[in-house]
Design a protein around this motif. Sequence first.
Motif, PDB file in Angstrom:
ATOM      1  N   ASN A  65       0.829  -1.209   0.000  1.00 24.46           N
ATOM      2  CA  ASN A  65       0.000   0.000   0.000  1.00 24.46           C
ATOM      3  C   ASN A  65       0.868   1.265   0.000  1.00 24.46           C
ATOM      4  OD1 ASN A  65      -1.477   1.862   2.530  1.00 24.46           O
ATOM      5  ND2 ASN A  65      -2.370   1.755   0.517  1.00 24.46           N
ATOM      6  N   ILE A  66       1.860   1.311   0.890  1.00 23.14           N
ATOM      7  CA  ILE A  66       2.704   2.508   1.015  1.00 23.14           C
ATOM      8  C   ILE A  66       3.529   2.727  -0.262  1.00 23.14           C
ATOM      9  CG2 ILE A  66       4.675   3.504   2.293  1.00 23.14           C
ATOM     10  CD1 ILE A  66       2.381   3.483   4.159  1.00 23.14           C
ATOM     11  N   LEU A  78       7.053  -0.364  -9.727  1.00 21.41           N
ATOM     12  CA  LEU A  78       6.762  -1.355  -8.677  1.00 21.41           C
ATOM     13  C   LEU A  78       5.964  -2.522  -9.259  1.00 21.41           C
ATOM     14  CD1 LEU A  78       6.784  -1.870  -5.526  1.00 21.41           C
ATOM     15  CD2 LEU A  78       4.531  -0.795  -5.476  1.00 21.41           C
ATOM     16  N   GLU A  79       6.405  -3.723  -8.896  1.00 30.35           N
ATOM     17  CA  GLU A  79       5.639  -4.909  -9.295  1.00 30.35           C
ATOM     18  C   GLU A  79       5.666  -5.904  -8.129  1.00 30.35           C
ATOM     19  OE1 GLU A  79       6.254  -6.093 -13.446  1.00 30.35           O
ATOM     20  OE2 GLU A  79       6.037  -8.185 -12.818  1.00 30.35           O
ATOM     21  N   GLU A 103      -4.934  -5.766  -6.949  1.00 34.20           N
ATOM     22  CA  GLU A 103      -5.878  -5.044  -7.806  1.00 34.20           C
ATOM     23  C   GLU A 103      -6.330  -3.747  -7.152  1.00 34.20           C
ATOM     24  OE1 GLU A 103      -8.316  -8.352  -9.117  1.00 34.20           O
ATOM     25  OE2 GLU A 103      -6.429  -8.961 -10.104  1.00 34.20           O
ATOM     26  N   LYS A 104      -6.587  -3.800  -5.845  1.00 34.25           N
ATOM     27  CA  LYS A 104      -7.017  -2.587  -5.123  1.00 34.25           C
ATOM     28  C   LYS A 104      -5.963  -1.476  -5.224  1.00 34.25           C
ATOM     29  CE  LYS A 104      -8.167  -1.373  -0.342  1.00 34.25           C
ATOM     30  NZ  LYS A 104      -8.231  -1.921   1.008  1.00 34.25           N
ATOM     31  N   PHE A 105      -4.682  -1.843  -5.074  1.00 36.32           N
ATOM     32  CA  PHE A 105      -3.623  -0.817  -5.098  1.00 36.32           C
ATOM     33  C   PHE A 105      -3.030  -0.606  -6.506  1.00 36.32           C
ATOM     34  CE2 PHE A 105      -3.080  -2.576  -0.606  1.00 36.32           C
ATOM     35  CZ  PHE A 105      -3.943  -1.628  -0.081  1.00 36.32           C
ATOM     36  N   LYS A 106      -3.644  -1.282  -7.485  1.00 30.96           N
ATOM     37  CA  LYS A 106      -3.243  -1.131  -8.901  1.00 30.96           C
ATOM     38  C   LYS A 106      -1.744  -1.391  -9.116  1.00 30.96           C
ATOM     39  CE  LYS A 106      -7.015   1.971 -10.191  1.00 30.96           C
ATOM     40  NZ  LYS A 106      -7.817   1.695  -9.016  1.00 30.96           N
ATOM     41  N   VAL A 107      -1.316  -2.538  -8.635  1.00 29.40           N
ATOM     42  CA  VAL A 107       0.085  -2.929  -8.808  1.00 29.40           C
ATOM     43  C   VAL A 107       0.117  -4.205  -9.670  1.00 29.40           C
ATOM     44  CG1 VAL A 107       2.188  -3.699  -7.616  1.00 29.40           C
ATOM     45  CG2 VAL A 107       0.772  -1.901  -6.594  1.00 29.40           C
ATOM     46  N   GLU A 108       0.933  -4.188 -10.716  1.00 23.51           N
ATOM     47  CA  GLU A 108       1.126  -5.383 -11.557  1.00 23.51           C
ATOM     48  C   GLU A 108       1.717  -6.493 -10.688  1.00 23.51           C
ATOM     49  OE1 GLU A 108       0.825  -5.807 -15.057  1.00 23.51           O
ATOM     50  OE2 GLU A 108      -0.353  -3.954 -14.896  1.00 23.51           O
ATOM     51  N   TYR A 109       1.410  -7.754 -10.993  1.00 21.15           N
ATOM     52  CA  TYR A 109       1.940  -8.817 -10.132  1.00 21.15           C
ATOM     53  C   TYR A 109       2.076 -10.136 -10.886  1.00 21.15           C
ATOM     54  CZ  TYR A 109      -2.909 -10.461  -9.883  1.00 21.15           C
ATOM     55  OH  TYR A 109      -4.170 -10.919 -10.200  1.00 21.15           O
ATOM     56  N   LYS A 110       2.864 -11.014 -10.258  1.00 22.95           N
ATOM     57  CA  LYS A 110       2.969 -12.374 -10.775  1.00 22.95           C
ATOM     58  C   LYS A 110       2.831 -13.336  -9.592  1.00 22.95           C
ATOM     59  CE  LYS A 110       5.943 -11.495 -14.775  1.00 22.95           C
ATOM     60  NZ  LYS A 110       6.430 -10.132 -14.576  1.00 22.95           N
ATOM     61  N   TYR A 214      -2.276   0.586  11.493  1.00 24.85           N
ATOM     62  CA  TYR A 214      -2.377   1.199  10.164  1.00 24.85           C
ATOM     63  C   TYR A 214      -3.262   0.341   9.247  1.00 24.85           C
ATOM     64  CZ  TYR A 214      -1.079   3.039   5.587  1.00 24.85           C
ATOM     65  OH  TYR A 214      -1.121   3.572   4.307  1.00 24.85           O
ATOM     66  N   SER A 215      -3.023  -0.980   9.253  1.00 28.70           N
ATOM     67  CA  SER A 215      -3.795  -1.813   8.326  1.00 28.70           C
ATOM     68  C   SER A 215      -5.278  -1.836   8.712  1.00 28.70           C
ATOM     69  CB  SER A 215      -3.204  -3.222   8.217  1.00 28.70           C
ATOM     70  OG  SER A 215      -3.010  -3.764   9.478  1.00 28.70           O
ATOM     71  N   ARG A 216      -5.551  -1.721  10.021  1.00 30.23           N
ATOM     72  CA  ARG A 216      -6.965  -1.662  10.428  1.00 30.23           C
ATOM     73  C   ARG A 216      -7.604  -0.361   9.976  1.00 30.23           C
ATOM     74  NH1 ARG A 216      -6.424  -3.810  16.342  1.00 30.23           N
ATOM     75  NH2 ARG A 216      -6.240  -6.036  15.905  1.00 30.23           N
ATOM     76  N   ILE A 217      -6.916   0.759  10.212  1.00 31.72           N
ATOM     77  CA  ILE A 217      -7.484   2.070   9.839  1.00 31.72           C
ATOM     78  C   ILE A 217      -7.705   2.145   8.333  1.00 31.72           C
ATOM     79  CG2 ILE A 217      -7.012   4.573   9.764  1.00 31.72           C
ATOM     80  CD1 ILE A 217      -5.428   4.212  12.387  1.00 31.72           C
ATOM     81  N   LYS A 218      -6.737   1.606   7.564  1.00 29.57           N
ATOM     82  CA  LYS A 218      -6.831   1.689   6.106  1.00 29.57           C
ATOM     83  C   LYS A 218      -7.714   0.586   5.503  1.00 29.57           C
ATOM     84  CE  LYS A 218      -4.370   4.126   3.761  1.00 29.57           C
ATOM     85  NZ  LYS A 218      -4.596   5.431   3.138  1.00 29.57           N
ATOM     86  N   GLY A 219      -8.218  -0.304   6.340  1.00 28.12           N
ATOM     87  CA  GLY A 219      -9.085  -1.381   5.850  1.00 28.12           C
ATOM     88  C   GLY A 219      -8.353  -2.361   4.945  1.00 28.12           C
ATOM     89  N   ILE A 220      -7.073  -2.609   5.253  1.00 30.34           N
ATOM     90  CA  ILE A 220      -6.313  -3.570   4.432  1.00 30.34           C
ATOM     91  C   ILE A 220      -6.704  -4.986   4.879  1.00 30.34           C
ATOM     92  CG2 ILE A 220      -3.999  -4.435   3.875  1.00 30.34           C
ATOM     93  CD1 ILE A 220      -2.970  -1.551   4.276  1.00 30.34           C
ATOM     94  N   ASN A 221      -7.190  -5.752   3.945  1.00 30.54           N
ATOM     95  CA  ASN A 221      -7.595  -7.118   4.271  1.00 30.54           C
ATOM     96  C   ASN A 221      -6.375  -8.034   4.183  1.00 30.54           C
ATOM     97  OD1 ASN A 221      -9.052  -9.457   4.703  1.00 30.54           O
ATOM     98  ND2 ASN A 221      -9.642  -9.650   2.537  1.00 30.54           N
TER      99      ASN A 221
END
Length: 306
Positions: A65-66, A78-79, A103-110, A214-221
Amino acid sequence: MKCNICGNIASIKLDYANLRLCNLHFVNYFKRRIKRTIEKYKLINPGDKILIAVSGGKDSLTLLNILSELREDINFYLEGITIDLGIEEYSNKYIKIVKENYEKFKVEYKIISLKDELGFTISEIIKSMKRRRPCSICGAIKRYMLNKLAYEWGFNKLATGHNLDDLLYILLRSYIRGDYKQALKLYPLLPGNDRLVTRIRPLAEIPESDIILYSRIKGINFLKEKCPYSKGSKGFTYRKLLDMLEQESPSSKLSMLRSFYNIYKPALESYYLKRPIKLKYCKSCGMPTSNEICSVCKIIARVQRR
Ligand code: Q46
Ligand code: ZN
Ligand code: ZN
């Protein structure tokens, strides 16, 4: 209890910094500290190609996220990479969570399957090597795979979500075992060399408790479930000890890490920053090793023989 910044009701008390903060100002404070770590240890430069290892836990997802928010400011690519270790239901659960977050943070991934890459899942490897601790085998394989793929895919940095508590646990363990070489690997930046990709740890000075907030406040699952092989690990006892120390004397965790860096700075600098690391290459896979054959190729050869 009022927020030290805006005077509104504070929901968070940070004893180590003697601060009371509302959610908004805690989030700002949290991000500012990570940016400061990045600047202080020169972790990221414009134009970097960073591969981030994401496991589905709170640390790596918070870092995802950061870094996704910082990539435009600093101008780096970033990937994400997630290894499907093949630990039955546990792997299926974290794969689902990481996909949602990428997908939420719009980061390409493998997503890479260990079975496809090495021919075996972690469960198969652990079952056939009963005498070794599961996490030491799994940790070695993960480090190997992350470095190998980052190198092959042309990334110049590999980011991991190690936090302050993780580094202190390793520090304490290496002190008890007298393994100073392990302790020297605790710096937030481990410069690479040829096929060894530079590793960065932007959460190195952030306590685990702040990451949870932080992850709770930001709703990071993130995945709350523990890996089935983590049972019986000594890590829990060491971490409890560190928490007790912090409770008795707030800010002792950060002081411990910083004093370690200060005392060992000359050793850390000569080990990593000045002297070029002389590497050998594994005769079987070509990746860096200190022996003729790297530890992962040895593990795989043993599993194949059984
Ligand atoms: S996945 Fe692997 Fe962890 Fe499971 S076997 Fe141990 S190291 S606990 S982060
Ligand atoms: Zn506030
Ligand atoms: Zn090898």
